[in-house]
Design an enzyme around this catalytic site. Structure first.
Site: not given
Ligand code: BTN
Length: 326
Positions: A122, A187, A324
């Site tokens: 992406r 991932k 975050r």
């Protein structure tokens, strides 16, 4: 030129085979075998050479086979697959799929490859795709609905893949909007959906999925985000890459069929179960800015609901989020 797959099929990781043996079996010279072994090593496959014994693979190889993938598809699934192509090497299965003939409505064509030399991720990123390590799959089909309805596809497919990976035995699988599949924040799989232009008003849609299976066998892999693979998560998993490929094709095809029948809502309702960002402070990266907020799940269209600092809920259609740090 000798196909490397022909040699690889004759090698295993338990016993040696001499160069002469290989040359006789493949009806080529020893120097052809020698060159071919070098080409295999260039792909990142480690081969042990021992004087007087010959060649042996350092690790077992689990090669793709169109026939075995096909055998692992149900009769219903076979009736939906117009064609299945299994390539040794390609730049990108998504690019290859974009050049295939468009299957008729309700049908899908699938492409898998052992290696991608220019795998696409992406946002213009590279998808690192070493030989025989992972799964690189693309499905192409004629979109029967307006293009703007497709925003629900990425999260729906991500949920279906997360469920499938969980079935394989991976614990702590999660999804990150819009379409990342991860395990403990590393991932594991990604999805890239593209539309390759309109033909007589009809869109040729391509769903690409990359799933890490044996990535950690490749020591020199350089990826700029943390990642994991099926083998590291489930060392004794009994699924071959062909079986997982058939599962992946089936899962994605089922979601696309539900989507075309307007029945994807039940799947979208499962998002909170898999959502790793839920109620966390996140950074949202869009093309032009970075926004801070709290991720509050997704709506029925697959858009992210972001609670901004003013307490309002914004509906985000495109972008990427990251947690975050505290
Ligand atoms: C992402 O960035 O998360 C999406 C990765 C998608 C990778 C797959 S691998 C098969 C298909 N072909 C490509 O070139 N990309 C997709």
């Amino acid at each position: 030129m000798l196909n490397i797959i022909d040699i690889l099929k004759l090698l295993d990781h338990q016993s040696y085979r001499s160069g002469q043996d290989l040359a006789d079996l493949l009806n080529v010279t020893r120097s052809t075998i020698h060159n071919c072994i070098s080409r295999i090593e260039d792909l990142g496959i480690k081969i042990e050479r021992t004087h007087g014994l010959g060649y042996r693979l350092q690790q077992p190889l689990d090669l793709l086979s169109k026939e075995i993938i096909d055998q692992n598809l149900s009769a219903d699934m076979k009736s939906k697959i117009e064609s299945l192509v299994c390539l040794q090497e390609v730049d990108s299965t998504n690019r290859y799929a974009s050049e295939l003939d468009l299957p008729p409505a309700g049908k899908f064509s699938a492409v898998v490859a052992e290696k991608q030399s220019a795998g696409k991720g992406r946002r213009g990123r590279e998808w690192v795709s070493p030989f025989a390590a992972n799964l690189y799959l693309s499905l192409v089909w004629p979109l029967e609905k307006p293009l703007q309805t497709t925003s629900v596809l990425s999260p729906s497919i991500a949920i279906a893949i997360a469920q499938m990976i969980n079935k394989i035995g991976v614990k702590n699988v999660g999804v990150k909007w819009p379409n990342d599949i991860s395990c403990d924040n590393k991932k594991l799989a990604g999805i890239l959906i593209e539309c390759s232009g309109e033909l007589n008003g009809q869109c040729k849609m391509i769903v690409g999925a990359g799933l890490n299976v044996y990535m950690s066998r490749y020591q020199s892999i350089n990826i700029d985000q943390s990642w994991t693979d099926i083998e590291s998560q489930v060392p004794n998993a009994s699924y071959t890459r062909n079986e997982i490929a058939a599962m992946l094709i089936s899962e994605i095809t089922q979601v696309l069929t539900l989507f075309e029948e307007n029945k994807v809502n039940d799947l979208i309702k499962m998002w909170p179960h898999w959502d790793v960002m839920k109620n966390h402070q996140v950074n949202l990266y869009t093309e032009h800015e970075v926004k801070v907020g709290i991720a509050r799940g997704i709506n029925n269209d697959g858009s992210l609901l972001l609670e901004t600092e003013s307490g309002e809920i914004e509906t985000i259609v495109m972008g990427e989020v990251s947690l975050r740090s505290a």
